[in-house]
Write a protein that holds these residues in place. Structure first.
Motif, PDB file in Angstrom:
ATOM      1  N   TRP A 257       0.819  -1.200   0.000  1.00 50.39           N
ATOM      2  CA  TRP A 257       0.000   0.000   0.000  1.00 50.39           C
ATOM      3  C   TRP A 257       0.864   1.266   0.000  1.00 50.39           C
ATOM      4  CZ3 TRP A 257      -4.420   2.079  -1.095  1.00 50.39           C
ATOM      5  CH2 TRP A 257      -4.733   3.343  -0.592  1.00 50.39           C
ATOM      6  N   GLU A 258       1.911   1.281   0.823  1.00 52.72           N
ATOM      7  CA  GLU A 258       2.797   2.448   0.877  1.00 52.72           C
ATOM      8  C   GLU A 258       3.462   2.685  -0.478  1.00 52.72           C
ATOM      9  OE1 GLU A 258       4.647   2.814   5.336  1.00 52.72           O
ATOM     10  OE2 GLU A 258       5.213   1.051   4.164  1.00 52.72           O
ATOM     11  N   MET A 259       3.907   1.611  -1.096  1.00 57.47           N
ATOM     12  CA  MET A 259       4.567   1.774  -2.391  1.00 57.47           C
ATOM     13  C   MET A 259       3.582   2.222  -3.458  1.00 57.47           C
ATOM     14  SD  MET A 259       6.904  -0.866  -4.569  1.00 57.47           S
ATOM     15  CE  MET A 259       7.617  -0.309  -6.124  1.00 57.47           C
ATOM     16  N   PHE A 260       2.396   1.644  -3.447  1.00 54.76           N
ATOM     17  CA  PHE A 260       1.371   2.036  -4.416  1.00 54.76           C
ATOM     18  C   PHE A 260       1.024   3.519  -4.274  1.00 54.76           C
ATOM     19  CE2 PHE A 260      -3.218   2.943  -4.514  1.00 54.76           C
ATOM     20  CZ  PHE A 260      -3.389   2.984  -5.891  1.00 54.76           C
ATOM     21  N   SER A 261       0.738   3.953  -3.074  1.00 55.60           N
ATOM     22  CA  SER A 261       0.303   5.343  -2.867  1.00 55.60           C
ATOM     23  C   SER A 261       1.449   6.323  -3.144  1.00 55.60           C
ATOM     24  CB  SER A 261      -0.240   5.536  -1.458  1.00 55.60           C
ATOM     25  OG  SER A 261       0.683   5.094  -0.487  1.00 55.60           O
ATOM     26  N   SER A 262       2.686   5.933  -2.805  1.00 54.61           N
ATOM     27  CA  SER A 262       3.807   6.844  -3.065  1.00 54.61           C
ATOM     28  C   SER A 262       4.150   6.909  -4.552  1.00 54.61           C
ATOM     29  CB  SER A 262       5.042   6.413  -2.269  1.00 54.61           C
ATOM     30  OG  SER A 262       5.524   5.151  -2.708  1.00 54.61           O
ATOM     31  N   ASN A 309      -2.429  15.866  -1.391  1.00 52.85           N
ATOM     32  CA  ASN A 309      -2.961  15.699  -0.026  1.00 52.85           C
ATOM     33  C   ASN A 309      -4.228  14.854  -0.004  1.00 52.85           C
ATOM     34  OD1 ASN A 309      -1.126  17.553   1.599  1.00 52.85           O
ATOM     35  ND2 ASN A 309      -1.794  18.936  -0.039  1.00 52.85           N
ATOM     36  N   SER A 310      -4.400  14.052  -1.036  1.00 58.29           N
ATOM     37  CA  SER A 310      -5.599  13.216  -1.121  1.00 58.29           C
ATOM     38  C   SER A 310      -5.622  12.190   0.009  1.00 58.29           C
ATOM     39  CB  SER A 310      -5.623  12.499  -2.472  1.00 58.29           C
ATOM     40  OG  SER A 310      -6.767  11.699  -2.583  1.00 58.29           O
ATOM     41  N   THR A 311      -6.790  11.928   0.535  1.00 59.59           N
ATOM     42  CA  THR A 311      -6.944  10.958   1.630  1.00 59.59           C
ATOM     43  C   THR A 311      -7.047   9.545   1.069  1.00 59.59           C
ATOM     44  OG1 THR A 311      -9.362  11.096   1.597  1.00 59.59           O
ATOM     45  CG2 THR A 311      -8.161  12.680   2.982  1.00 59.59           C
ATOM     46  N   ASP A 312      -6.854   8.566   1.943  1.00 59.65           N
ATOM     47  CA  ASP A 312      -6.986   7.169   1.532  1.00 59.65           C
ATOM     48  C   ASP A 312      -8.383   6.884   0.981  1.00 59.65           C
ATOM     49  OD1 ASP A 312      -4.444   6.873   2.371  1.00 59.65           O
ATOM     50  OD2 ASP A 312      -4.890   5.651   4.134  1.00 59.65           O
ATOM     51  N   LEU A 313      -9.381   7.498   1.597  1.00 63.25           N
ATOM     52  CA  LEU A 313     -10.758   7.270   1.147  1.00 63.25           C
ATOM     53  C   LEU A 313     -10.939   7.685  -0.308  1.00 63.25           C
ATOM     54  CD1 LEU A 313     -13.644   6.422   1.826  1.00 63.25           C
ATOM     55  CD2 LEU A 313     -14.070   8.775   2.627  1.00 63.25           C
ATOM     56  N   ASN A 314     -10.377   8.830  -0.668  1.00 67.72           N
ATOM     57  CA  ASN A 314     -10.466   9.288  -2.055  1.00 67.72           C
ATOM     58  C   ASN A 314      -9.756   8.333  -3.007  1.00 67.72           C
ATOM     59  OD1 ASN A 314     -11.953  11.582  -1.457  1.00 67.72           O
ATOM     60  ND2 ASN A 314     -10.124  12.836  -1.097  1.00 67.72           N
ATOM     61  N   ILE A 315      -8.619   7.790  -2.558  1.00 65.38           N
ATOM     62  CA  ILE A 315      -7.884   6.829  -3.388  1.00 65.38           C
ATOM     63  C   ILE A 315      -8.713   5.571  -3.585  1.00 65.38           C
ATOM     64  CG2 ILE A 315      -5.807   5.401  -3.546  1.00 65.38           C
ATOM     65  CD1 ILE A 315      -4.311   7.555  -2.022  1.00 65.38           C
ATOM     66  N   PHE A 316      -9.385   5.109  -2.508  1.00 65.13           N
ATOM     67  CA  PHE A 316     -10.254   3.926  -2.634  1.00 65.13           C
ATOM     68  C   PHE A 316     -11.346   4.162  -3.677  1.00 65.13           C
ATOM     69  CE2 PHE A 316      -9.379   3.119   2.155  1.00 65.13           C
ATOM     70  CZ  PHE A 316      -8.149   2.568   1.828  1.00 65.13           C
ATOM     71  N   LYS A 317     -11.934   5.359  -3.644  1.00 63.55           N
ATOM     72  CA  LYS A 317     -12.995   5.682  -4.600  1.00 63.55           C
ATOM     73  C   LYS A 317     -12.460   5.659  -6.028  1.00 63.55           C
ATOM     74  CE  LYS A 317     -15.769   8.608  -1.492  1.00 63.55           C
ATOM     75  NZ  LYS A 317     -16.243   9.989  -1.236  1.00 63.55           N
ATOM     76  N   THR A 383      11.187   8.255   3.732  1.00 63.92           N
ATOM     77  CA  THR A 383      10.782   6.987   4.340  1.00 63.92           C
ATOM     78  C   THR A 383       9.286   6.916   4.623  1.00 63.92           C
ATOM     79  OG1 THR A 383      11.293   7.888   6.536  1.00 63.92           O
ATOM     80  CG2 THR A 383      13.029   6.630   5.421  1.00 63.92           C
ATOM     81  N   SER A 384       8.595   8.045   4.524  1.00 58.20           N
ATOM     82  CA  SER A 384       7.148   8.032   4.787  1.00 58.20           C
ATOM     83  C   SER A 384       6.429   8.909   3.773  1.00 58.20           C
ATOM     84  CB  SER A 384       6.847   8.529   6.202  1.00 58.20           C
ATOM     85  OG  SER A 384       7.055   9.927   6.291  1.00 58.20           O
ATOM     86  N   ASN A 385       5.180   8.603   3.540  1.00 60.41           N
ATOM     87  CA  ASN A 385       4.384   9.391   2.602  1.00 60.41           C
ATOM     88  C   ASN A 385       4.125  10.810   3.107  1.00 60.41           C
ATOM     89  OD1 ASN A 385       4.252   7.387   0.729  1.00 60.41           O
ATOM     90  ND2 ASN A 385       2.145   6.757   1.191  1.00 60.41           N
ATOM     91  N   GLU A 386       4.053  10.981   4.410  1.00 60.24           N
ATOM     92  CA  GLU A 386       3.790  12.313   4.950  1.00 60.24           C
ATOM     93  C   GLU A 386       4.956  13.254   4.660  1.00 60.24           C
ATOM     94  OE1 GLU A 386       0.899  13.416   6.084  1.00 60.24           O
ATOM     95  OE2 GLU A 386       0.246  11.402   5.455  1.00 60.24           O
TER      96      GLU A 386
END
Length: 808
Positions: A257-262, A309-317, A383-386
């Motif tokens: 998940w971290e790699m996908f979102s980054s 700054n998209s949230t996880d919920l938006n990514i799920f959608k 090391t982190s998405n933030e």
């Protein structure tokens, strides 16, 4: 005494004054060399969002005018400085950085960070041949088989006498059973190796195709690929470049998940650069167009800011919506409005998922963990998405608003080394990590992978320590000791001076260091094999007594082998042209006689000029081979309907099958679509092409097998070479216009010489695409007898040039 002191003080004063005067001059010179490029005269994105269209238009025009003024005053100087830094030709740079002020800004940011371009064809691509242990085993089997042959031919007298089968302690020789086992193992390995090679990077139709496709782009790469197959208008240089600026996220425990979102985050600013910022070009005569451009510019930046700054919920959608239409961002080439750009970003989520699936195993493998640990956290990666999101926010603002300074003489250092040197060393480590990953985790060509992998990892670890504790020169020396020369072939022409082994290395050896001559040679052989064979034979056999080049002594200056010639080509500006590989080489050959490459990324001098290659035979042969390649490609992609004539036509074979003139009213004749009639000003070209399309080395080997007498063999080889040399000389002297039918039939390419009178006859036949009566066709020509013309038609039918069909 006082006078002496005064005089000494005056001397000191003069020295003091001169020191600071010269320093001041240096300072002034250095200041003048620094390029300052202002951004939008806007504080930040918040202020940008508050402006109306007219204000934004004014700011964009101001940025454009200031950038154009800089290019007008110092453009040529800037091109030269960037060319050296980025490893690109001035022509390529000029096209790209003049597209938009934001494009220039991205290139300058990259230059400041030591990011450079490597040439796609000159950078050795990793494939199964990079399993070096396998090559050792293969060599062992070859020796075993050679020994077996020697044993058989000598009646067993030499059996088991080969010293390589015994170790230094004089232990017993390898048993016959073990020998046979090794040979069987190698045969099995070879089958697996061949299968892996078929699915790996290779030359296809004169283009170096990276396979699997997932390997064409890696977010953690340090440099950018220059691919000559991409057109200027659609090339992805700025996308790749901004992707390098965007860095990436990594840690040892990186989840899917971290790699996908980054990786999704990594694409945002590069997509903005490619589709929006590169194309900002206001038309002051059209307010309506400007309004669309400005709205698109503003809305795209807002959209990117929200996406960062998209949230996880938006990514799920977005994932759920993408599941309903499985699209990729590649499906949309041009952006015509803001909605299209949003669609590209939303579709890129599919790319991110594919990327994660294809690369997570790689970046968490042992070689890459070792490599990534050498990078600087929060500088080379995050090391982190933030933390990564904060960095991307800053990068976006830098591209839009901040003043960028570029100093080509900068000595800003990291660990005591320049930015480029630092990245160059990391790149070598990364290339070796990638080789180990592919060899041991993907190709699986080694039967004892664990042992060899551990050994290679120790070598990589040693080089990592050397990177941290030793100088650049020490690191390069250690790299040459522990790495294959293939890894050093990084395609970065501007790294030659750093990679040269010793100061005593000659110029050609130095220019070979960072480029894969063997890979480029394979590419040239894949598209113009006859030309390569002709040049190789000529270089080996041309002399004062057998002149095959247009020079006094028959030799090309500083060219002693085909490798030397290809090295010159690789270091010329022609390798960077966006043309086919064969045509780039053809232009290099044609221009080498009277031009010096002043537009190349490497230093040039008189040695860059190659005298003696000005004969048109090389261009004619390359053009012919290009035509053959084109026909082969068309045949490979063949639509059965396109070759229906050759497929359905009757084929006349023996003399008994030949048609007599009295029967010609019973047949229709049609010109094949697979053949073209070509006029070439050389009547020897077909024979030259045929001669050098054959395996000349095999012909010599056959002579060596048939003739055991050394003197007779030497005489036969000399006669063989003289015969070929005569064909070359006759071809070089020929200027007679000659017509050839060039085409393909049954997977075989044919080059058929035909009398010049056939030009109007062929044009007549082509004017009847549905064919005409054979008798009428014969009656329309007058240059030979009907019987002779019919005989030629019969021959052309055998090769598929014309189709013959019984009349119903």
């Amino acid at each position: 005494m006082n006078k002496t002191i005064i005089i000494n003080n005056v001397s000191k004063y003069i020295k003091f004054k001169n020191y600071y005067s010269s320093s001041s001059t240096i300072l002034k010179k250095k200041t003048s060399e620094i390029y300052k490029i202002k951004g939008l005269d806007i504080k930040d994105r918040k202020e940008l969002y508050s402006l109306n269209n007219d204000s934004i238009k004014k700011k964009l025009n101001q940025l454009k005018d200031e950038t154009n003024q800089l290019l007008k005053e110092r453009g040529e100087e800037l091109m030269k400085d960037l060319s050296k830094t980025l490893n690109l030709t001035s022509d390529n740079l000029k096209y790209n950085i003049t597209k938009s002020p934001f494009t220039l800004r991205a290139y300058l940011l990259a230059a400041n960070q030591g990011i450079s371009f490597y040439h796609h064809e000159l950078r050795k691509q990793i494939n199964p041949t990079d399993d070096y242990e396998r090559q050792k085993r293969k060599d062992l089997v070859y020796k075993l088989q050679s020994q077996e042959i020697d044993s058989l031919t000598s009646g067993g007298a030499n059996k088991k006498k080969s010293p390589f089968l015994e170790d230094n302690n004089n232990k017993k020789s390898m048993s016959i059973e073990r020998e046979m086992e090794i040979i069987r193992e190698q045969q099995q390995e070879q089958q697996h190796f061949d299968q892996q090679m078929s699915n790996s990077t290779k030359w296809e139709m004169s283009q170096l195709e990276i396979q699997p496709r997932i390997d064409t782009f890696r977010q953690d790469e340090l440099f950018v690929s220059f691919n000559p197959y991409e057109s200027m208008s659609t090339n992805s240089q700025s996308y790749q470049l901004v992707s390098r600026l965007s860095k990436f996220v990594w840690n040892k425990e990186l989840t899917n998940w971290e790699m996908f979102s980054s990786s999704k985050l990594n694409q945002l600013i590069p997509q903005l650069q490619l589709h929006i910022l590169d194309k900002i070009n206001l038309n002051n005569d059209n307010d309506n167009d400007n309004s669309i451009i400005i709205n698109q510019f503003l809305e795209s930046i807002k959209f990117i800011s929200n996406e960062i700054n998209s949230t996880d919920l938006n990514i799920f959608k977005t994932l759920n919506s993408s599941n309903n239409n499985n699209n990729s961002s590649e499906n949309i080439i041009e952006v015509e409005n803001g909605g299209d750009f949003k669609k590209i970003i939303n579709n890129s989520i599919v790319d991110s998922l594919i990327y994660m699936k294809g690369h997570h195993f790689r970046i968490t493998s042992d070689p890459f963990i070792l490599f990534f640990q050498q990078l600087k956290e929060n500088q080379d990666y995050f090391t982190s998405n933030e933390d990564y999101k904060q960095f991307l926010e800053k990068l976006l603002d830098t591209l839009l608003f901040e003043t960028i300074e570029f100093d080509p003489t900068s000595t800003t250092t990291i660990n005591g080394n320049r930015q480029f040197e630092y990245k160059l060393k990391l790149d070598l480590l990364q290339r070796e990590a990638f080789r180990q990953f592919k060899v041991y985790q993907v190709f699986n060509t080694s039967p004892d992978a664990k042992r060899h992998e551990e050994s290679d990892l120790r070598k990589l670890a040693h080089l990592c320590k050397t990177l941290q504790k030793r100088s650049t020169s020490d690191f390069i020396q250690e790299s040459k000791k522990y790495l294959s020369p293939q890894i050093l072939s990084n395609g970065l022409l501007n790294s030659n001076k750093l990679l040269v082994a010793t100061s005593s290395s000659n110029e050609l050896n130095q220019s070979k260091t960072s480029i894969s001559i063997s890979q480029l040679t394979d590419g040239l052989h894949s598209c113009i094999p006859a030309t390569m064979s002709l040049l190789e034979f000529s270089i080996k056999n041309s002399s004062k007594d057998n002149i095959l080049f247009d020079t006094f002594d028959g030799k090309l200056k500083n060219i002693n082998s085909l490798d030397d010639l290809i090295t010159k080509f690789a270091n010329s500006k022609y390798i960077y042209l966006r043309e086919s590989l064969s045509q780039r080489f053809s232009m290099f050959i044609q221009s080498s006689n009277n031009t010096t490459d002043n537009n190349t990324t490497t230093d040039t001098n008189d040695n860059d000029i190659i005298i003696g290659l000005n004969n048109p035979i090389y261009k004619l042969l390359i053009d012919l081979e290009d035509k053959v390649l084109e026909l082969s490609q068309n045949n490979f992609e063949e639509n059965p309907i396109e070759n229906w004539i050759g497929c359905l036509s009757i084929e006349l074979g023996d003399e008994d099958d030949n048609i007599e003139y009295k029967d010609t009213d019973q047949f229709n004749v049609i010109a094949s679509q697979n053949f073209n009639l070509v006029r070439i000003n050389n009547q020897m070209l077909a024979q030259l092409h045929k001669t050098f399309s054959e395996d000349l080395d095999f012909q010599i080997e056959e002579l060596e097998l048939m003739i055991k007498n050394k003197k007779i063999l030497e005489r036969e080889i000399k006669a063989h070479n003289e015969k070929i040399s005569k064909i070359i000389k006759d071809s070089r002297d020929s200027t007679t216009p000659t017509f050839y039918f060039i085409g393909i039939q049954d997977d075989q390419v044919y080059t058929l010489e035909i009398p010049n009178e056939w030009e109007p006859v062929w044009n007549l036949l082509k004017s009847y695409p549905n064919g005409l009566l054979l008798k009428d066709f014969i009656d329309k020509q007058t240059f030979v007898t009907k019987e002779a013309f019919l005989s030629t038609l019969t021959d052309l039918n055998k090769y598929g040039v014309v189709g013959l069909f019984p009349k119903n």
